[in-house]
Motif scaffolding. Structure first.
Motif, PDB file in Angstrom:
ATOM      1  N   ARG A  72      -1.845  -1.450   3.666  1.00 22.17           N
ATOM      2  CA  ARG A  72      -1.527  -2.133   2.413  1.00 22.17           C
ATOM      3  C   ARG A  72      -0.178  -1.644   1.909  1.00 22.17           C
ATOM      4  N   ASP A  73       0.551  -2.551   1.280  1.00 25.24           N
ATOM      5  CA  ASP A  73       1.805  -2.162   0.623  1.00 25.24           C
ATOM      6  C   ASP A  73       1.809  -2.779  -0.774  1.00 25.24           C
ATOM      7  N   ASP A  74       2.970  -2.968  -1.349  1.00 24.94           N
ATOM      8  CA  ASP A  74       3.060  -3.496  -2.716  1.00 24.94           C
ATOM      9  C   ASP A  74       2.720  -4.986  -2.815  1.00 24.94           C
ATOM     10  N   SER A  75       2.703  -5.680  -1.693  1.00 27.82           N
ATOM     11  CA  SER A  75       2.398  -7.110  -1.716  1.00 27.82           C
ATOM     12  C   SER A  75       0.884  -7.310  -1.842  1.00 27.82           C
ATOM     13  N   PRO A  76       0.461  -8.501  -2.245  1.00 30.88           N
ATOM     14  CA  PRO A  76      -0.974  -8.762  -2.386  1.00 30.88           C
ATOM     15  C   PRO A  76      -1.686  -8.981  -1.037  1.00 30.88           C
ATOM     16  N   VAL A  77      -0.939  -8.948   0.043  1.00 31.34           N
ATOM     17  CA  VAL A  77      -1.500  -9.212   1.367  1.00 31.34           C
ATOM     18  C   VAL A  77      -1.884  -7.899   2.056  1.00 31.34           C
ATOM     19  N   THR A  78      -3.074  -7.869   2.615  1.00 30.24           N
ATOM     20  CA  THR A  78      -3.504  -6.730   3.418  1.00 30.24           C
ATOM     21  C   THR A  78      -3.225  -7.057   4.873  1.00 30.24           C
ATOM     22  N   THR A  79      -2.582  -6.143   5.581  1.00 30.43           N
ATOM     23  CA  THR A  79      -2.210  -6.355   6.975  1.00 30.43           C
ATOM     24  C   THR A  79      -3.139  -5.553   7.878  1.00 30.43           C
TER      25      THR A  79
END
Length: 100
Positions: free
Chosen positions: A71-78
């Protein structure tokens, strides 16, 4: 669960107790020992350092599957998945010390 490595410069062994917080679930039918090339496993380290969760599986043939949730600052989980084949050891070569 026990993870170990050995090489020209020494050996390292890590044992995780059954009550370890880092392990959500562990299932094993029989003791298994498998060898992987370090250069292949090394490619996982950077992503592993960024991951929030990891799922490690080894099948009967020794195929290692490592799925990482990042996870990073974006709302998308990779999710990233690494598949690593076990080293195939020729028992005849191993007994005689020859490499094929």
């Amino acid at each position: 669960i026990e993870l170990s490595t050995k090489g020209q410069n020494g050996a390292c062994e890590i044992q995780f107790p059954s009550s370890c917080e880092a392990i959500d679930e562990f299932s094993c039918q029989a003791e298994k020992s498998t060898t992987y090339r370090f250069t292949l496993v090394q490619s996982v380290f950077k992503a592993l350092g960024l991951s929030e969760k990891a799922c490690l599986r080894v099948n009967e043939a020794g195929m290692l599957s490592l799925q990482l949730m990042i996870r990073d600052d974006s709302p998308v989980t990779t999710f990233v998945e690494f598949l690593i084949c076990a080293d195939i050891v020729d028992e005849d070569s191993q007994l005689t010390g020859q490499q094929g």
